[in-house]
Scaffold this motif. Sequence first.
Motif, PDB file in Angstrom:
ATOM      1  N   GLU A   4       1.297  -1.348   0.297  1.00 34.13           N
ATOM      2  CA  GLU A   4      -0.371   0.217   0.087  1.00 34.13           C
ATOM      3  C   GLU A   4       0.929   1.726   0.197  1.00 34.13           C
ATOM      4  OE1 GLU A   4      -3.193   2.682   2.619  1.00 34.13           O
ATOM      5  OE2 GLU A   4      -2.803   0.238   3.081  1.00 34.13           O
ATOM      6  N   ARG A   5       0.819   2.279  -1.215  1.00 33.25           N
ATOM      7  CA  ARG A   5       1.680   3.338  -1.246  1.00 33.25           C
ATOM      8  C   ARG A   5       0.439   4.253  -1.162  1.00 33.25           C
ATOM      9  NH1 ARG A   5       6.262   1.640  -3.318  1.00 33.25           N
ATOM     10  NH2 ARG A   5       6.387  -0.480  -4.562  1.00 33.25           N
ATOM     11  N   ARG A   6       0.623   5.098  -0.500  1.00 33.76           N
ATOM     12  CA  ARG A   6       0.443   6.656  -0.726  1.00 33.76           C
ATOM     13  C   ARG A   6       1.334   7.626  -1.218  1.00 33.76           C
ATOM     14  NH1 ARG A   6      -4.042   8.053   4.265  1.00 33.76           N
ATOM     15  NH2 ARG A   6      -4.211   5.680   5.503  1.00 33.76           N
ATOM     16  N   GLN A   8       2.357  11.440  -2.437  1.00 33.29           N
ATOM     17  CA  GLN A   8       2.099  13.094  -2.415  1.00 33.29           C
ATOM     18  C   GLN A   8       1.829  13.845  -3.167  1.00 33.29           C
ATOM     19  OE1 GLN A   8       5.097  13.721   0.714  1.00 33.29           O
ATOM     20  NE2 GLN A   8       5.354  16.007  -0.280  1.00 33.29           N
ATOM     21  N   ASP A  33      -6.470   8.718  -0.473  1.00 29.77           N
ATOM     22  CA  ASP A  33      -5.634   8.308   0.916  1.00 29.77           C
ATOM     23  C   ASP A  33      -4.314   9.013   0.073  1.00 29.77           C
ATOM     24  OD1 ASP A  33      -6.970   6.447   2.632  1.00 29.77           O
ATOM     25  OD2 ASP A  33      -6.740   5.322   1.157  1.00 29.77           O
ATOM     26  N   TRP A 163       5.112   7.142  -1.155  1.00 22.35           N
ATOM     27  CA  TRP A 163       5.287   6.289   0.550  1.00 22.35           C
ATOM     28  C   TRP A 163       5.169   5.177   0.902  1.00 22.35           C
ATOM     29  CZ3 TRP A 163       9.344   9.986   2.036  1.00 22.35           C
ATOM     30  CH2 TRP A 163       9.278  11.257   1.625  1.00 22.35           C
ATOM     31  N   VAL A 164       5.806   4.592   1.932  1.00 22.28           N
ATOM     32  CA  VAL A 164       5.217   3.024   2.612  1.00 22.28           C
ATOM     33  C   VAL A 164       5.834   3.286   3.395  1.00 22.28           C
ATOM     34  CG1 VAL A 164       5.644   0.653   2.570  1.00 22.28           C
ATOM     35  CG2 VAL A 164       5.484   2.705   0.239  1.00 22.28           C
ATOM     36  N   ARG A 165       4.538   2.365   4.533  1.00 28.62           N
ATOM     37  CA  ARG A 165       4.970   2.713   5.849  1.00 28.62           C
ATOM     38  C   ARG A 165       5.730   1.250   6.141  1.00 28.62           C
ATOM     39  NH1 ARG A 165       0.703   2.417  10.083  1.00 28.62           N
ATOM     40  NH2 ARG A 165       2.021   0.932  11.006  1.00 28.62           N
ATOM     41  N   ALA A 166       6.848   2.015   6.927  1.00 29.96           N
ATOM     42  CA  ALA A 166       8.598   1.491   7.702  1.00 29.96           C
ATOM     43  C   ALA A 166       8.058   0.463   7.772  1.00 29.96           C
ATOM     44  CB  ALA A 166       8.959   2.102   8.482  1.00 29.96           C
ATOM     45  N   ASP A 167       6.895   0.228   8.719  1.00 25.65           N
ATOM     46  CA  ASP A 167       6.911  -1.364   8.645  1.00 25.65           C
ATOM     47  C   ASP A 167       6.613  -2.519   7.324  1.00 25.65           C
ATOM     48  OD1 ASP A 167       4.287  -0.464   8.997  1.00 25.65           O
ATOM     49  OD2 ASP A 167       3.951  -1.744  10.303  1.00 25.65           O
ATOM     50  N   LYS A 168       5.748  -2.106   6.777  1.00 29.09           N
ATOM     51  CA  LYS A 168       5.602  -2.613   5.308  1.00 29.09           C
ATOM     52  C   LYS A 168       6.915  -2.800   4.867  1.00 29.09           C
ATOM     53  CE  LYS A 168       0.647  -3.431   6.089  1.00 29.09           C
ATOM     54  NZ  LYS A 168       0.259  -4.649   6.710  1.00 29.09           N
ATOM     55  N   ALA A 169       7.423  -1.945   4.619  1.00 26.43           N
ATOM     56  CA  ALA A 169       8.406  -1.677   3.628  1.00 26.43           C
ATOM     57  C   ALA A 169       9.266  -3.025   4.369  1.00 26.43           C
ATOM     58  CB  ALA A 169       9.130  -0.680   3.596  1.00 26.43           C
TER      59      ALA A 169
END
Length: 362
Positions: A4-6, A8, A33, A163-169
């Motif tokens: 999942e990416r957000r 900007q 999102d 942008w990707v959440r650090a834990d997902k990355a």
Amino acid sequence: MSIERRHQVFVSSTYEDLREERHEVIQALLELDCIPAGMELFPATDEDQWSLIKRVIDECDYYIIIIGGRYGSIGPQGISYTEQEYRYALETGKPIIAFLHKTPANITAAKTENNFESKVLLEELRALTQKKMCKYWETSAELGSVVSRSLVRLIKTHPMPGWVRADKAAASLAAEEVLRLRKIIDDLKEKLNKSLFEVPEGVSELAQGDEVFPVAFEFNTDDENGEVWNFTRVIRISWNDIFEDIGALMLDGLSDHEYQEGLNKIVETDYIGSTEMESDEELKGHDSLRNFSVVWRDEQTIKIQLRALGLTEYNSEISKWKLTPHGSSVLLKLRAIPKGYFDQIERVDETSGVPEAPEVPV
């Protein structure tokens, strides 16, 4: 595994006249999102304003510009910040969509330019933005809907990192990246290892192998009366013979002084007892040949030639000359003892009674 990416999105426009429209656009972005970015969203800072704007645009995945009835105040560059932002996004290759008011004549006077120069600049900006992807709107509600549909399509046609959440990355993206980089590293290592053992380009044009090099050297000796004499002579030695001897001394590295001593010893060993020495009339009655020293010029030539042939290299970290992988391979061929070598040595020539010295294959 999809991540999942957000994305900007930088929103550029004049502010006071498009306050309601910007609200609709930001709301549309949040519903997708996306992360909206615009100068009104940032706190006051001591950082130079234009430097901050550029940095924020650089960090964004997409850029949208909203054009209504105002051009905006003109900055130091002779254009408005809105146009300056748009031109910078163009210059840096950001995916862009422009949203232009469909009928500027219908915009209320309070939200239009009164200054003639600004009106001209506004028309020029509209013309510039219409050269790229653009959409048209009439009301703020319509603008929000148009932005939402257009951005969804732009993300599909021009995918950006987002942008990707650090834990997902860490769980997925980083693992994929590690595998990709590992593959690149393995390929590069393989190419590097092969290149290390390959003969360098251009070597075929250089003197090497059994070609001989005339090495000039000096030495001292005593005559029958004990008087010291200095002599300068030349001995012809093949490049293979030079490297075979000096290379064997380089297994643990040689300093410049040790390199010099090694070459001196090679010359001394080759010259003493040689036919050149035995036939030298000037040396008749002289004993104790000593202090052999290759002349500086030839010493440097030998160093340069072996390095040019890709056989040796200078390690500045330890200040020593070392064999290259290619040099090690060549030295092994020159010095390694082949199978059955000593069996051949034991054979005695029936006529002379002298052991035959078999050649070592190179």
